[in-house]
Design a protein around this motif. Structure first.
Motif, mmCIF file in Angstrom:
data_model
loop_
_atom_site.group_PDB
_atom_site.id
_atom_site.type_symbol
_atom_site.label_atom_id
_atom_site.label_comp_id
_atom_site.label_asym_id
_atom_site.label_seq_id
_atom_site.Cartn_x
_atom_site.Cartn_y
_atom_site.Cartn_z
ATOM 1 N N ALA A 1 -35.452 1.228 19.742
ATOM 2 C CA ALA A 1 -36.500 0.896 20.595
ATOM 3 C C ALA A 1 -35.991 0.762 21.969
ATOM 4 C CB ALA A 1 -37.193 -0.600 20.290
ATOM 5 N N ASP A 2 -34.713 0.101 22.195
ATOM 6 C CA ASP A 2 -34.169 -0.139 23.345
ATOM 7 C C ASP A 2 -33.748 1.518 24.151
ATOM 8 O OD1 ASP A 2 -33.951 -2.767 23.040
ATOM 9 O OD2 ASP A 2 -31.939 -2.621 22.419
ATOM 10 N N LEU A 3 -33.571 2.253 23.021
ATOM 11 C CA LEU A 3 -33.368 3.524 23.841
ATOM 12 C C LEU A 3 -34.373 4.411 24.246
ATOM 13 C CD1 LEU A 3 -30.610 4.650 21.014
ATOM 14 C CD2 LEU A 3 -29.908 4.295 23.241
ATOM 15 N N ALA A 4 -35.610 4.157 23.476
ATOM 16 C CA ALA A 4 -36.769 4.753 23.645
ATOM 17 C C ALA A 4 -37.389 4.271 25.023
ATOM 18 C CB ALA A 4 -37.519 4.609 22.536
ATOM 19 N N ARG A 5 -37.421 2.984 25.109
ATOM 20 C CA ARG A 5 -37.830 2.400 26.548
ATOM 21 C C ARG A 5 -36.673 3.118 27.665
ATOM 22 N NH1 ARG A 5 -38.033 -1.967 23.698
ATOM 23 N NH2 ARG A 5 -36.070 -2.729 24.033
ATOM 24 N N GLY A 6 -35.506 3.019 27.502
ATOM 25 C CA GLY A 6 -34.608 3.680 28.260
ATOM 26 C C GLY A 6 -34.893 5.087 28.903
ATOM 27 N N VAL A 7 -35.395 5.781 28.020
ATOM 28 C CA VAL A 7 -35.767 7.320 28.170
ATOM 29 C C VAL A 7 -36.943 7.392 29.245
ATOM 30 C CG1 VAL A 7 -36.809 9.270 27.214
ATOM 31 C CG2 VAL A 7 -35.103 8.403 26.271
ATOM 32 N N GLY A 8 -37.976 6.275 29.124
ATOM 33 C CA GLY A 8 -38.928 6.143 30.230
ATOM 34 C C GLY A 8 -38.814 5.546 31.522
ATOM 35 N N SER A 9 -38.006 4.572 31.424
ATOM 36 C CA SER A 9 -37.379 3.928 32.519
ATOM 37 C C SER A 9 -36.320 4.342 33.264
ATOM 38 C CB SER A 9 -37.443 2.441 32.287
ATOM 39 O OG SER A 9 -36.277 1.977 31.483
ATOM 40 N N GLY A 10 -35.360 5.103 32.340
ATOM 41 C CA GLY A 10 -33.979 5.202 33.141
ATOM 42 C C GLY A 10 -33.205 4.207 32.993
ATOM 43 N N ARG A 11 -33.475 3.188 32.519
ATOM 44 C CA ARG A 11 -32.564 1.723 32.459
ATOM 45 C C ARG A 11 -32.348 1.674 31.055
ATOM 46 N NH1 ARG A 11 -33.225 -3.736 32.361
ATOM 47 N NH2 ARG A 11 -31.259 -4.650 33.027
ATOM 48 N N TYR A 12 -31.094 1.615 30.556
ATOM 49 C CA TYR A 12 -30.742 1.470 29.335
ATOM 50 C C TYR A 12 -30.267 -0.033 29.136
ATOM 51 C CZ TYR A 12 -31.577 6.170 28.277
ATOM 52 O OH TYR A 12 -32.195 7.540 28.175
ATOM 53 N N GLY A 13 -30.862 -0.946 28.242
ATOM 54 C CA GLY A 13 -30.346 -2.199 27.928
ATOM 55 C C GLY A 13 -31.111 -2.780 26.989
#
Length: 134
Positions: A59-71
């Motif tokens: 889920a963290d990685l999927a959010r990062g794809v959309g926002s460009g910020r991984y965390g």
């Protein structure tokens, strides 16, 4: 003292914990106080360990794809109840019959009766589960 916990209907068996019990503990009420302190300390230790181990979830990685910020997603950490609140809950649950206590094989039914607690004693706590519709 060895403290064993079990939930009726749970097939996972007994959980054993070694708990240091001071020599002046002579009643179930005092023993519950020792156990509550032990569990609160263990809860805090687990929370700290979880805070140290930070792994990105899918889920963290999927959010990062959309926002460009991984965390990691920031979640509010649950705080443990105070000692007084936790002890009151443990005593209330004992009084309400939500769990049974057996010290060296003998059921403890009174919070304030003297107990023969020894360093090699075994306390078994058996939590009961309410049946639906019954």
């Amino acid at each position: 003292m060895i403290v064993q916990t079990r939930i009726v209907g749970d097939s996972s068996g007994l959980d054993d914990h070694d708990v240091a019990v001071p020599a002046d503990v002579v009643t179930m009420r005092q023993l519950l106080g020792v156990l509550v302190r032990h569990e609160l300390a263990a809860y805090d230790s687990r929370r700290e360990a979880n805070r140290a181990l930070r792994v990105l979830t899918p889920a963290d990685l999927a959010r990062g794809v959309g926002s460009g910020r991984y965390g990691r997603e920031v979640k509010a950490a649950r705080t443990a109840p105070t000692y007084e609140v936790a002890l009151a809950r443990a005593i209330e649950a004992f009084d309400d019959g939500l769990y049974f206590a057996f010290l060296d094989g003998c059921q403890v039914e009174d919070l304030d009766s003297p107990l023969p607690v020894r360093p090699d004693s075994t306390l078994r706590l058996v939590r009961l589960v309410a049946l639906a519709g019954g």
